[in-house]
Design a protein around this motif. Structure first.
Motif, PDB file in Angstrom:
ATOM      1  N   ALA A 124      44.486  36.582  44.738  1.00 15.85           N
ATOM      2  CA  ALA A 124      45.300  37.786  44.933  1.00 15.85           C
ATOM      3  C   ALA A 124      45.220  38.720  43.728  1.00 15.85           C
ATOM      4  O   ALA A 124      45.087  39.938  43.891  1.00 15.85           O
ATOM      5  CB  ALA A 124      46.750  37.399  45.194  1.00 15.85           C
ATOM      6  N   VAL A 125      45.265  38.170  42.550  1.00 16.93           N
ATOM      7  CA  VAL A 125      45.192  39.000  41.346  1.00 16.93           C
ATOM      8  C   VAL A 125      43.780  39.528  41.167  1.00 16.93           C
ATOM      9  O   VAL A 125      43.586  40.695  40.821  1.00 16.93           O
ATOM     10  CB  VAL A 125      45.660  38.208  40.102  1.00 16.93           C
ATOM     11  N   ARG A 126      42.789  38.695  41.420  1.00 11.56           N
ATOM     12  CA  ARG A 126      41.401  39.133  41.282  1.00 11.56           C
ATOM     13  C   ARG A 126      41.110  40.284  42.252  1.00 11.56           C
ATOM     14  O   ARG A 126      40.430  41.230  41.909  1.00 11.56           O
ATOM     15  CB  ARG A 126      40.452  37.978  41.545  1.00 11.56           C
ATOM     16  N   ARG A 127      41.658  40.205  43.459  1.00 11.59           N
ATOM     17  CA  ARG A 127      41.456  41.274  44.443  1.00 11.59           C
ATOM     18  C   ARG A 127      42.018  42.594  43.915  1.00 11.59           C
ATOM     19  O   ARG A 127      41.407  43.642  44.049  1.00 11.59           O
ATOM     20  CB  ARG A 127      42.145  40.902  45.761  1.00 11.59           C
ATOM     21  N   ASP A 128      43.172  42.541  43.283  1.00 11.38           N
ATOM     22  CA  ASP A 128      43.790  43.757  42.751  1.00 11.38           C
ATOM     23  C   ASP A 128      43.063  44.300  41.532  1.00 11.38           C
ATOM     24  O   ASP A 128      43.016  45.506  41.321  1.00 11.38           O
ATOM     25  CB  ASP A 128      45.259  43.500  42.397  1.00 11.38           C
ATOM     26  N   THR A 129      42.494  43.422  40.733  1.00 11.43           N
ATOM     27  CA  THR A 129      41.829  43.892  39.515  1.00 11.43           C
ATOM     28  C   THR A 129      40.380  44.287  39.752  1.00 11.43           C
ATOM     29  O   THR A 129      39.792  44.965  38.926  1.00 11.43           O
ATOM     30  CB  THR A 129      41.879  42.826  38.405  1.00 11.43           C
ATOM     31  N   ASP A 130      39.792  43.862  40.879  1.00  5.95           N
ATOM     32  CA  ASP A 130      38.407  44.222  41.166  1.00  5.95           C
ATOM     33  C   ASP A 130      38.261  45.625  41.752  1.00  5.95           C
ATOM     34  O   ASP A 130      37.163  46.140  41.853  1.00  5.95           O
ATOM     35  CB  ASP A 130      37.773  43.210  42.126  1.00  5.95           C
ATOM     36  N   ARG A 131      39.337  46.232  42.143  1.00  2.54           N
ATOM     37  CA  ARG A 131      39.256  47.587  42.679  1.00  2.54           C
ATOM     38  C   ARG A 131      38.791  48.536  41.589  1.00  2.54           C
ATOM     39  O   ARG A 131      39.210  48.453  40.439  1.00  2.54           O
ATOM     40  CB  ARG A 131      40.625  48.052  43.176  1.00  2.54           C
ATOM     41  N   LYS A 132      37.935  49.481  41.995  1.00  5.50           N
ATOM     42  CA  LYS A 132      37.463  50.451  41.021  1.00  5.50           C
ATOM     43  C   LYS A 132      38.535  51.510  40.836  1.00  5.50           C
ATOM     44  O   LYS A 132      39.086  52.033  41.805  1.00  5.50           O
ATOM     45  CB  LYS A 132      36.164  51.086  41.501  1.00  5.50           C
ATOM     46  N   PRO A 133      38.850  51.830  39.592  1.00  6.11           N
ATOM     47  CA  PRO A 133      39.871  52.850  39.358  1.00  6.11           C
ATOM     48  C   PRO A 133      39.397  54.224  39.822  1.00  6.11           C
ATOM     49  O   PRO A 133      38.208  54.541  39.759  1.00  6.11           O
ATOM     50  CB  PRO A 133      40.087  52.815  37.849  1.00  6.11           C
ATOM     51  N   LEU A 134      40.320  54.996  40.275  1.00  3.91           N
ATOM     52  CA  LEU A 134      40.031  56.352  40.741  1.00  3.91           C
ATOM     53  C   LEU A 134      39.888  57.254  39.529  1.00  3.91           C
ATOM     54  O   LEU A 134      40.738  57.275  38.646  1.00  3.91           O
ATOM     55  CB  LEU A 134      41.188  56.825  41.623  1.00  3.91           C
ATOM     56  N   ARG A 135      38.770  57.970  39.478  1.00  2.00           N
ATOM     57  CA  ARG A 135      38.565  58.890  38.359  1.00  2.00           C
ATOM     58  C   ARG A 135      39.418  60.129  38.577  1.00  2.00           C
ATOM     59  O   ARG A 135      39.745  60.494  39.708  1.00  2.00           O
ATOM     60  CB  ARG A 135      37.093  59.281  38.267  1.00  2.00           C
ATOM     61  N   ILE A 136      39.728  60.812  37.530  1.00  2.00           N
ATOM     62  CA  ILE A 136      40.581  61.996  37.603  1.00  2.00           C
ATOM     63  C   ILE A 136      39.926  63.080  38.454  1.00  2.00           C
ATOM     64  O   ILE A 136      40.565  63.679  39.310  1.00  2.00           O
ATOM     65  CB  ILE A 136      40.908  62.528  36.194  1.00  2.00           C
TER      66      ILE A 136
END
Length: 150
Positions: A124-136
């Motif tokens: 569950a944590v890995r799934r949340d941290t593997d998302r690519k952050p949205l660039r500005i």
């Protein structure tokens, strides 16, 4: 006028922390050198990660952990059996008005750290941290698309 002790739970004072570190170093040195003549203590490498003192500096709770976390109960029993000798040695090595009474407890911070590592390693944590952050700039481009659709 004497200062009133802080009972707000703000943590240990600088003096408690400093004296705790001095006691921790003295105990670690005695255990590493084998100054305590005990068969159980001689067979184990013992870590002293922390020593907490009471506000009046008369009670020191020493957290210990044998290397590998094995045979904690016999090591605690051996340290309790040699408590009087250890207190006298601490009194000689650390210059205090009163030698604190020593209590030995198992250090559970290693277990807590392992528990937190296991939580962070969960799916569950890995799934949340593997998302690519949205660039500005992506955020503004998507906002413009939504505005054009309206």
């Amino acid at each position: 006028m004497a200062k009133k002790p802080n009972t707000q739970g703000s943590g240990p004072s600088q003096r408690q922390l400093r004296v705790g570190e001095l006691i921790r170093h003295a105990l670690a040195e005695m255990l590493a050198r084998g100054d305590i003549h005990d068969d159980v203590l001689a067979r184990h490498v013992i870590t002293v990660p922390e020593v907490r003192l009471s506000p009046d500096l008369k009670l020191a709770t020493c957290y210990i952990m044998p290397l590998g976390g094995q045979d904690v109960a016999p090591v605690l029993k051996a340290l309790d059996a040699n408590k009087r000798y250890l207190r006298g040695e601490v009194a000689h090595r650390v210059n205090l008005k009163y030698a604190p009474d020593l209590r030995f407890r198992q250090d559970e911070s290693f277990d807590e750290a392992a528990r937190i590592d296991a939580l962070l390693d969960s799916d569950a944590v890995r799934r949340d941290t593997d998302r690519k952050p949205l660039r500005i700039d992506q955020d503004f481009d998507q906002q413009d698309k939504h505005d054009d659709d309206d």
